[in-house]
Write an enzyme that holds these catalytic residues in place. Structure first.
Site, mmCIF file in Angstrom:
data_model
loop_
_atom_site.group_PDB
_atom_site.id
_atom_site.type_symbol
_atom_site.label_atom_id
_atom_site.label_comp_id
_atom_site.label_asym_id
_atom_site.label_seq_id
_atom_site.Cartn_x
_atom_site.Cartn_y
_atom_site.Cartn_z
ATOM 1 N N LYS A 22 0.834 -1.207 0.000
ATOM 2 C CA LYS A 22 0.000 0.000 0.000
ATOM 3 C C LYS A 22 0.869 1.257 0.000
ATOM 4 O O LYS A 22 0.606 2.222 -0.732
ATOM 5 C CB LYS A 22 -0.907 0.008 1.233
ATOM 6 C CG LYS A 22 -1.812 1.230 1.312
ATOM 7 C CD LYS A 22 -2.366 1.456 2.701
ATOM 8 C CE LYS A 22 -1.335 2.079 3.616
ATOM 9 N NZ LYS A 22 -1.926 2.832 4.750
ATOM 10 N N ASN A 23 1.929 1.242 0.809
ATOM 11 C CA ASN A 23 2.767 2.434 0.938
ATOM 12 C C ASN A 23 3.632 2.699 -0.289
ATOM 13 O O ASN A 23 4.245 3.753 -0.402
ATOM 14 C CB ASN A 23 3.646 2.323 2.189
ATOM 15 C CG ASN A 23 2.838 2.453 3.467
ATOM 16 O OD1 ASN A 23 1.716 2.958 3.461
ATOM 17 N ND2 ASN A 23 3.390 1.983 4.569
ATOM 18 N N CYS A 123 -4.641 8.658 10.507
ATOM 19 C CA CYS A 123 -4.855 8.079 11.830
ATOM 20 C C CYS A 123 -4.023 8.815 12.879
ATOM 21 O O CYS A 123 -3.031 9.463 12.582
ATOM 22 C CB CYS A 123 -4.533 6.589 11.815
ATOM 23 S SG CYS A 123 -2.952 6.176 11.090
ATOM 24 N N ARG A 128 3.045 14.244 12.543
ATOM 25 C CA ARG A 128 3.447 13.988 11.157
ATOM 26 C C ARG A 128 3.196 15.198 10.247
ATOM 27 O O ARG A 128 2.439 15.130 9.280
ATOM 28 C CB ARG A 128 2.725 12.749 10.613
ATOM 29 C CG ARG A 128 3.046 11.487 11.370
ATOM 30 C CD ARG A 128 2.774 10.246 10.569
ATOM 31 N NE ARG A 128 1.363 9.925 10.519
ATOM 32 C CZ ARG A 128 0.872 8.864 9.903
ATOM 33 N NH1 ARG A 128 1.674 8.043 9.265
ATOM 34 N NH2 ARG A 128 -0.411 8.601 9.907
ATOM 35 N N ASP A 314 5.932 0.480 11.492
ATOM 36 C CA ASP A 314 4.655 -0.135 11.143
ATOM 37 C C ASP A 314 4.554 -1.597 11.569
ATOM 38 O O ASP A 314 3.518 -2.232 11.371
ATOM 39 C CB ASP A 314 4.401 -0.023 9.632
ATOM 40 C CG ASP A 314 3.883 1.354 9.242
ATOM 41 O OD1 ASP A 314 3.566 2.151 10.146
ATOM 42 O OD2 ASP A 314 3.783 1.631 8.031
ATOM 43 N N ARG A 406 -7.952 -0.284 5.792
ATOM 44 C CA ARG A 406 -7.096 0.663 5.078
ATOM 45 C C ARG A 406 -5.797 0.003 4.621
ATOM 46 O O ARG A 406 -5.154 0.500 3.686
ATOM 47 C CB ARG A 406 -6.761 1.873 5.964
ATOM 48 C CG ARG A 406 -7.934 2.802 6.248
ATOM 49 C CD ARG A 406 -7.505 4.014 7.069
ATOM 50 N NE ARG A 406 -6.308 4.606 6.483
ATOM 51 C CZ ARG A 406 -5.217 4.937 7.175
ATOM 52 N NH1 ARG A 406 -5.176 4.721 8.469
ATOM 53 N NH2 ARG A 406 -4.183 5.470 6.571
#
Length: 430
Positions: A22-23, A123, A128, A314, A406
């Site tokens: 996904k990233n 989230c 960030r 993560d 997600r």
């Protein structure tokens, strides 16, 4: 909201196919804005964040064509064609759902000379901020101001100019944004202390296929020679190393054996380095890796999150869940994001012994966890609760699993196929 119910205590055995990262997919999708030709991405995961970014690109005027089998993520592909960018504003209603939406900023300014992008949401695992994205574009000559919650950017006459920018701290998103912008800037751009994550490398390799001139790929110093235009390309997205690491830990925490397919061992070197001394075995097989416990109960180990090639932030929540049932004590230290231990109180509801001191958490292993109702607070925290539930006695119900959707495609189906007693409880609102 959907919930996931787990009746734990069953070792996982079988195979799980990992999707594309996904990233990596998200910045690659925004790279389509850099060219008027078609960028085709394969190995795309089917996730809520991918759909959100598709909706954002559509309103910028990008034509999107879906191909490949919906049921087989490895065969799924999407073609993106930004022949004409009809709108350079990324609105709050879309950007607030996912902070990666800010990655349209660099491509829009580089190609169109302007952009108006809402400050992002996402989230709640820390601030960030987007300051490094802004400062880097300013170094390339952009005029940027914040108005009404939007980043309003304009390139100088003649377009962005190459510049040297030194990141004061490693930032994956800012590296990706500036890398994309630099491909169409006039002259040479040098990004120093750039992020080295595999997802950044994947983006750089795709940009090269599109005609970009990039040196130093895979290092912390990227040199980009700007070109007048980029062309279309076809690119397969790198396997998801976080999904890979998560399922490896699922095998470890349940005492089972999993073949994790469509992935590579080199993508999770830091996790392997930590998990091997804890008692987890990794073996390379055709198209993937085999993971199991080496012998008996896992051993507590210390882990500190760091930028790549260090241990990924993560995977921190998942590692904490694994350490909850290990023998002895483990120290988990988070150096990337503040406020990323929100899963600890939920794990403690299941009988875990965790003491949080600022950016470190001391985990004293217990013989077994006990099922309980728990609440997901962010994407990786949600899957850590699933892992704990797989190992716990009794029933665990994970609430607010929209976070999970997600980043994990068909998680309950993949785990169920390997022997987990897990099911999704659909919301009555549906």
């Amino acid at each position: 909201m959907d919930k996931i119910r787990i009746r734990g205590g069953k070792p996982l055995n079988g195979s799980i196919t990992v999707g594309g990262a996904k990233n990596a997919a998200l910045p690659l999708m925004t790279a389509a804005l850099l060219t008027d030709e078609t960028l085709t991405l394969t190995n795309l995961p089917i996730l809520a964040d991918i759909n959100t970014l598709c909706n954002l690109l559509l309103q910028h005027g990008v034509a999107i064509h879906l191909a490949g089998a919906e049921k087989d993520c490895a065969g799924r592909e999407i073609a993106f064609t930004a022949r004409d960018v009809t709108n350079t504003t990324a609105p709050y209603d879309l950007v607030r759902k996912m902070r990666a939406s800010v990655l349209v900023l660099g491509p829009l300014v580089a190609r169109c000379g302007e952009a108006k992008v809402s400050l992002p949401g996402g989230c709640a695992i820390g601030a960030r901020p987007v300051d490094l994205h802004i400062r880097g574009l300013e170094a390339m000559g952009a005029d940027i101001r914040i108005e009404g919650g939007y980043v309003v950017a304009k390139a100088p006459p003649g377009g962005l100019r190459g510049a040297e920018f030194v990141f004061p701290k490693v930032s994956v998103g800012a590296t990706e944004n500036l890398l994309m912008a630099a491909t169409l800037a006039k002259g040479t751009t040098v990004l120093v202390n750039a992020a080295r994550e595999p997802e950044v490398t994947d983006l750089a390799e795709c940009l090269v296929k599109m005609g970009a001139r990039i040196g130093g790929i895979g290092t912390d110093r990227l040199t980009i020679e700007g070109v007048d235009r980029l062309h279309g390309a076809r690119h397969s997205i790198v396997p998801d190393r976080i999904e890979t690491g998560t399922y490896a830990m699922a095998a470890a925490i349940t005492g089972g054996q999993l073949d994790i397919l469509n992935t590579r061992l080199d993508l999770i070197k830091a996790a392997v380095k930590s998990l091997a001394p804890a008692g987890v075995s990794f073996t390379e097989i055709d198209n993937g890796i085999r993971v199991s416990r080496t012998n008996g109960r896992l051993q507590g180990i210390d882990v500190m999150t760091e930028p790549f090639p260090g241990f990924p932030t993560d995977l921190q929540a998942q590692m904490m869940a694994v350490m909850c049932t290990a023998s002895g004590a483990a120290m988990i230290t988070e150096t990337i994001f503040e406020n990323r231990f929100m899963h600890a109180p939920e794990l403690m509801r299941m009988g875990a012994r965790i003491t949080v001191h600022g950016s470190s958490a001391l985990v004293r292993g217990v013989e077994r966890l006990t099922g309980a109702p728990v609440m997901a607070t962010d994407l990786r925290a949600s899957v850590s609760l699933v892992l704990a539930g797989l190992a716990a006695e009794g029933e665990t119900v994970v609430n607010r699993v929209y976070h999970l959707d997600r980043g994990y495609e068909r998680l309950e189906d993949k785990l169920s196929a390997c022997g987990a007693d897990i099911e999704r409880i659909r919301s009555e609102e549906e």
